[in-house]
Design a protein around this motif. Structure first.
Motif: not given
Length: 473
Positions: A172-196
């Motif tokens: 925890p933190n008194a200035l906690l933004v979005n739980y400090g979390a990053t959501r990573f997504t993997i998207e297959p597109r036309a045979g390639t793999l995109t990461v965001n």
């Protein structure tokens, strides 16, 4: 029969008799379940009682201190509701240390955390939008992070299971933004793999090293690797391993950025999206006495926050709530110990006896936490008569409907009749809350199981059979 065999048989019979005596308070079929699975009855505590009755219907090892895992969140949220009220709200302040000329701040912008446990990315965006609405566009200075309401040195950041990047282990933190979390997504597109990555952070460098492979989609995410390197003012995250490009995409949340990098990086990325600029860096600090208040951003209500805590067993929110109690009743900077002290005083005033209670972080993500079945039942009985009981009950997962019970206990009772908090750690399975019988009577349910087999099928069967013994006699 030889004397040796007679002695061995006698010892075995004595052991069986002792086992049955130890399980005497349990329904016969439940005691049989434990016996057949070689689970000692003394590893289980059960307290089941109709609200208002003078005594329990089932009472077994009720005074034994046990690890409750996430069921501990019931103690934290019940205390907070009774002490703070359902409409309690946190405030995040934005101040300036400098002068504003036109739409430009010549000086530093200060974010002063108020302990808001649910400052998720959408609400953080609203905070920044408020600043833009007040005419501020350009910040010619640094971003100061004032998170001094909580004592960071007293808050453990060690992951109980060694998985430091898992979002549920975020401290925890008194200035906690979005739980400090990053959501990573993997998207297959036309045979390639995109990461965001979402949310975007200017301090994050994302490298895509995924390789495409063939194979089943059933376990498509099991070969993904995560490599994190902190490099001064930014962090590099490399997503590697392999992924079947013919399958659907996948996503996972991780806490990879240090707290200061995360808040600054997300702030700057959002600020730029809103048309603003920020020329400086960041640092921790205190808002000076003469700082000018620019805006105060109010949180959601406590009633709404505890729904996130109990229904989805949010650890960092529960830990933040314990610290909030420390701030409100012991002053700041708050520590987990001052929050626990505030709860102890509340229990004493409410005359709720919980002598076995050991509360170290408020979330139950702990090997030290302890509670007894009788103590937890006393808390639930008190809460059932509390002014804010409707808000408390609404925060509990509903069997077969939502939260951690969305797929549990179907067929035992009609939808809405089981409102129970779950808890699970390695060697720990717990369940506590309320059940409504066919006659409309409300029951208190407490099942605490500390045993190496508690996480397996026998732990689940134990809970099912105990609930059925009350609701389907």
């Amino acid at each position: 029969m030889s004397a040796v065999r007679l002695i061995a048989t006698g010892i075995a019979l004595l052991g069986l008799v002792a086992w049955r005596l130890a399980a005497a308070e349990l329904p016969a079929h439940v005691a049989q379940l434990l016996l057949m699975n070689n689970v000692a009855p003394d590893s289980v505590s059960v307290f089941i009682k109709r609200v208002g009755d003078t005594g329990p219907t089932i009472a077994h090892n009720v005074n034994t201190p046990r690890n409750p895992a996430s069921v501990m969140k019931l103690v934290t949220t019940a205390a907070a509701l009774d002490l703070l009220g359902a409409d309690h709200r946190w405030q995040t302040q934005v101040l300036v240390d400098g002068t504003i000329k036109g739409n430009t701040l010549h000086g530093d912008l200060i974010l002063k955390g108020g302990g808001d446990p649910w400052l998720v990315i959408e609400r953080f965006w609203l905070l920044l939008r408020q600043l833009r609405a007040r005419g501020l566009a350009h910040i010619a200075g640094d971003l100061i992070l004032d998170d001094n309401l909580f004592d960071r040195t007293a808050i453990t950041g060690t992951a109980l299971d060694g998985k430091a990047f898992r979002a549920y282990n975020t401290p925890p933190n008194a200035l906690l933004v979005n739980y400090g979390a990053t959501r990573f997504t993997i998207e297959p597109r036309a045979g390639t793999l995109t990461v965001n990555a979402d949310p975007l952070a200017t301090t994050l460098r994302l490298a895509n090293r995924l390789r495409s492979r063939s194979g089943s989609c059933a376990r498509r995410g099991r070969n993904i690797t995560l490599e994190v390197k902190h490099q001064g003012q930014h962090t590099e995250v490399a997503i590697g391993g392999s992924y079947p490009a013919h399958c659907e995409g996948a996503e996972f949340a991780r806490t990879v950025l240090p707290h200061d990098q995360y808040v600054y990086g997300v702030f700057k990325a959002l600020w730029q999206q809103l048309g603003g600029t920020l020329t400086g860096g960041w640092r921790y600090g205190h808002a000076p006495e003469g700082a000018q208040s620019l805006t105060r951003f109010e949180s959601v209500s406590l009633a709404e926050a505890i729904r996130g805590i109990n229904k989805f067993s949010n650890n960092v929110m529960a830990r933040s709530l314990l610290l909030t109690l420390g701030v409100q009743f012991r002053g700041h900077p708050a520590t987990p110990a001052t929050g626990a002290s505030a709860i102890s005083d509340w229990l004493h005033t409410a005359r709720v006896k919980m002598p076995a209670l050991v509360i170290d972080n408020g979330a139950g993500l702990s090997r030290r936490a302890r509670v007894s079945a009788a103590g937890l039942a006393a808390l639930l009985e008190y809460t059932a008569a509390m002014a804010y009981f409707p808000e408390f009950a609404a925060s509990l997962p509903i069997a077969g409907v939502d939260g951690s019970l969305r797929t549990r206990f179907q067929g035992i009772a009609a939808a809405g009749r089981l409102r129970l908090k779950t808890g699970q750690l390695t060697g720990v399975r717990a369940l506590a809350g309320y059940a409504t019988g066919r006659d409309g009577a409300r029951w208190i349910i407490v099942i605490l199981h500390n045993h190496p087999l508690a996480n397996g099928p026998v732990g689940i069967d134990l809970q099912h059979q105990l609930l059925q013994s009350v609701l389907r006699p």
